[in-house]
Enzyme design. Structure first.
Site, PDB file in Angstrom:
ATOM      1  N   GLN A 161      10.327  -1.090  -8.325  1.00  0.00           N
ATOM      2  CA  GLN A 161       9.656  -0.739  -9.580  1.00  0.00           C
ATOM      3  C   GLN A 161      10.407  -1.238 -10.810  1.00  0.00           C
ATOM      4  OE1 GLN A 161       9.063   3.644  -8.389  1.00  0.00           O
ATOM      5  NE2 GLN A 161       7.383   3.203  -9.764  1.00  0.00           N
TER       6      GLN A 161
ATOM      7  N   HIS B 173       7.031   2.589  -1.687  1.00  0.00           N
ATOM      8  CA  HIS B 173       7.308   1.470  -2.606  1.00  0.00           C
ATOM      9  C   HIS B 173       8.198   0.417  -1.936  1.00  0.00           C
ATOM     10  CE1 HIS B 173       5.442   2.498  -6.392  1.00  0.00           C
ATOM     11  NE2 HIS B 173       6.004   3.684  -6.442  1.00  0.00           N
TER      12      HIS B 173
ATOM     13  N   CYS C 295       2.292   7.580 -10.811  1.00  0.00           N
ATOM     14  CA  CYS C 295       3.353   6.609 -10.558  1.00  0.00           C
ATOM     15  C   CYS C 295       3.716   5.904 -11.858  1.00  0.00           C
ATOM     16  CB  CYS C 295       2.855   5.589  -9.530  1.00  0.00           C
ATOM     17  SG  CYS C 295       4.039   4.293  -9.147  1.00  0.00           S
ATOM     18  N   LEU C 296       5.007   5.753 -12.124  1.00  0.00           N
ATOM     19  CA  LEU C 296       5.431   5.092 -13.366  1.00  0.00           C
ATOM     20  C   LEU C 296       4.934   3.652 -13.423  1.00  0.00           C
ATOM     21  CD1 LEU C 296       9.109   6.415 -13.772  1.00  0.00           C
ATOM     22  CD2 LEU C 296       7.007   7.323 -14.754  1.00  0.00           C
TER      23      LEU C 296
ATOM     24  N   GLY D   1      11.046  10.310  -9.351  1.00  0.00           N
ATOM     25  CA  GLY D   1      11.575   9.359  -8.388  1.00  0.00           C
ATOM     26  C   GLY D   1      11.309   7.951  -8.876  1.00  0.00           C
TER      27      GLY D   1
ATOM     28  N   HIS E 168       6.179   9.012  -1.241  1.00  0.00           N
ATOM     29  CA  HIS E 168       5.688   8.122  -2.290  1.00  0.00           C
ATOM     30  C   HIS E 168       6.706   7.010  -2.588  1.00  0.00           C
ATOM     31  CE1 HIS E 168       3.603   7.481  -6.353  1.00  0.00           C
ATOM     32  NE2 HIS E 168       4.737   6.803  -6.470  1.00  0.00           N
ATOM     33  N   GLU E 169       7.976   7.389  -2.751  1.00  0.00           N
ATOM     34  CA  GLU E 169       9.006   6.404  -3.112  1.00  0.00           C
ATOM     35  C   GLU E 169       9.297   5.443  -1.964  1.00  0.00           C
ATOM     36  OE1 GLU E 169       9.615   6.074  -6.114  1.00  0.00           O
ATOM     37  OE2 GLU E 169       8.837   8.015  -6.732  1.00  0.00           O
TER      38      GLU E 169
END
Ligand code: NI
Length: 203
Positions: free
Chosen positions: A63, A165, A119-120, A58, A161-162
């Site tokens: 991000q 953000h 997380c990226l 995701g 999670h997304e």
């Protein structure tokens, strides 16, 4: 849209903002119209999610430095869905990668579970996070279709999670105090690196 002028138009991949960059802490704004620019952004986000060194499942627009309520997601797998798969997994995973426009969580289960998240935007760190097992997702898709459906499993987890953000929240904020103390120094290092990069004007 001015926000998108920050993107390198010719590059296929977008640079991923890392911990310490202010854009990750902003509340993203809703998308009023799905324009060609938004479609292009979603496509580049999808490519970036897949082709990152660690493949993501995701990615949220903040991000990649764009403070808009847009998420790309792919929690599908080659395995057949488990017998207890949620309606959302059954409906949405065959259609992935999926672009979510202005997604919201309209309800959560009382039951919670622990999952080890990464997380990226926080390279090389991970940690246990407690969250509801299932959530009710309401979102617009790129073609204008609106879906509202119960999502569990990895999809339910990834959505939470997304969507965090989009409100400037990162998974480390939701770790318990003890676990977070263990990675506090690593987070400070990431933060310093981000500040250094930003002060050099390379964002
Ligand atoms: Ni993340």
């Amino acid at each position: 849209m001015g926000l998108l002028s920050r993107l390198g138009r010719d590059s296929r991949l977008l640079r991923i903002a890392t911990y310490g960059e202010p854009v990750l802490r902003e509340k993203a704004i809703p998308i009023t119209e799905v324009t060609e620019e938004i479609r292009e952004l979603a496509e580049k986000m999808t490519t970036t999610m897949y082709e990152n060194e660690t493949r993501g499942i995701g990615l949220a627009a903040p991000q990649v430095g764009v403070s808009l309520r847009l998420v790309v997601i792919d929690t599908s797998s080659d395995e057949p869905p488990p017998p207890n798969a949620s309606p959302g997994e059954l409906l949405l995973e065959p259609r992935m990668p999926l672009v979510l426009v202005n997604p919201e969580i309209t309800g959560v289960s009382a039951a919670t579970s622990v999952y080890h998240e990464a997380c990226l935007s926080i390279p090389e760190l991970s940690g246990d996070v407690v969250r509801p097992v299932t959530v009710r997702l309401k979102t617009q898709l790129l073609d204008g279709e609106v879906v509202e459906i119960e999502c569990g499993g990895l999809l339910g987890r990834c959505l939470q999670h997304e969507l965090d953000h989009l409100d400037g929240i990162m998974f480390v904020d939701r770790m318990d105090e003890e676990d977070r103390a263990e990675i506090a120094e690593d987070l400070r290092i990431l933060e310093r690196q981000a500040k250094k990069r930003l002060s050099k004007g390379r964002r």
